[in-house]
Design a protein around this motif. Structure first.
Motif, PDB file in Angstrom:
ATOM      1  N   PHE A   1      -3.854  -4.259   6.804  1.00  0.00           N
ATOM      2  CA  PHE A   1      -4.881  -3.751   5.633  1.00  0.00           C
ATOM      3  C   PHE A   1      -5.459  -4.996   4.883  1.00  0.00           C
ATOM      4  N   ASN A   2      -4.636  -6.207   4.849  1.00  0.00           N
ATOM      5  CA  ASN A   2      -5.318  -7.265   4.083  1.00  0.00           C
ATOM      6  C   ASN A   2      -6.443  -7.853   4.533  1.00  0.00           C
TER       7      ASN A   2
ATOM      8  N   VAL B   1      -6.219  -4.294  -6.803  1.00  0.00           N
ATOM      9  CA  VAL B   1      -6.359  -4.556  -5.386  1.00  0.00           C
ATOM     10  C   VAL B   1      -4.911  -5.454  -5.097  1.00  0.00           C
TER      11      VAL B   1
ATOM     12  N   ILE C   1     -11.112 -11.630  -2.598  1.00  0.00           N
ATOM     13  CA  ILE C   1     -11.429 -10.592  -3.286  1.00  0.00           C
ATOM     14  C   ILE C   1     -11.938 -10.903  -4.953  1.00  0.00           C
TER      15      ILE C   1
ATOM     16  N   TYR D   1      -2.121   1.546   8.814  1.00  0.00           N
ATOM     17  CA  TYR D   1      -2.097   0.432   7.728  1.00  0.00           C
ATOM     18  C   TYR D   1      -0.602   0.498   7.094  1.00  0.00           C
TER      19      TYR D   1
ATOM     20  N   LYS E   1     -12.900  -0.579   2.103  1.00  0.00           N
ATOM     21  CA  LYS E   1     -11.582   0.141   2.108  1.00  0.00           C
ATOM     22  C   LYS E   1     -10.581  -0.292   1.099  1.00  0.00           C
ATOM     23  N   ILE E   2     -10.509  -1.535   0.874  1.00  0.00           N
ATOM     24  CA  ILE E   2      -9.354  -1.936  -0.148  1.00  0.00           C
ATOM     25  C   ILE E   2      -9.834  -1.379  -1.387  1.00  0.00           C
TER      26      ILE E   2
ATOM     27  N   ILE F   1     -13.791  -4.631   2.885  1.00  0.00           N
ATOM     28  CA  ILE F   1     -13.388  -4.551   1.452  1.00  0.00           C
ATOM     29  C   ILE F   1     -13.815  -3.585   0.801  1.00  0.00           C
TER      30      ILE F   1
ATOM     31  N   CYS G   1      -8.719  -5.655   6.336  1.00  0.00           N
ATOM     32  CA  CYS G   1      -9.858  -4.738   6.619  1.00  0.00           C
ATOM     33  C   CYS G   1     -11.038  -4.920   5.665  1.00  0.00           C
TER      34      CYS G   1
ATOM     35  N   LEU H   1       0.775  -0.973  -0.105  1.00  0.00           N
ATOM     36  CA  LEU H   1       0.192  -0.130   0.050  1.00  0.00           C
ATOM     37  C   LEU H   1       0.940   1.268  -0.066  1.00  0.00           C
TER      38      LEU H   1
ATOM     39  N   LEU I   1      -2.284  -5.310  -1.918  1.00  0.00           N
ATOM     40  CA  LEU I   1      -2.327  -6.291  -1.048  1.00  0.00           C
ATOM     41  C   LEU I   1      -1.098  -7.464  -0.916  1.00  0.00           C
TER      42      LEU I   1
END
Length: 77
Positions: free
Chosen positions: A39-40, A58, A71, A32, A46-47, A44, A42, A4, A62
């Motif tokens: 973050f992986n 994504v 995902i 994050y 937010k991703i 979906i 959190c 990220l 990730l």
């Protein structure tokens, strides 16, 4: 450096800019990037918001292959 943070820097964005563009709070984004929050795993939303703000997939932000697979399943349904 996590993916990220790496993508944010590659796009030339500050944390504040990414926070504003993605709707993720500045403090949460910091956590994050510092791996204080995962973050992986959190929400979906937010991703997707981060990926949209960074104009990337994504998979580019990730680190966890299981999260990426989940995902991908979500996107295909």
């Amino acid at each position: 450096m996590n993916k990220l943070k790496q993508m944010r820097k590659l796009r030339g964005m500050s944390q504040a800019q990414l926070a504003e563009k993605s709707g993720i709070s500045y403090r949460t984004l910091q956590y994050y990037e510092q791996n204080r929050l995962n973050f992986n795993h959190c929400k979906i939303e937010k991703i997707f918001a981060a990926a949209l703000a960074l104009n990337c997939d994504v998979e580019d932000i990730l680190d966890d292959e299981k999260a990426i697979a989940t995902i991908r399943q979500y996107q295909e349904s």
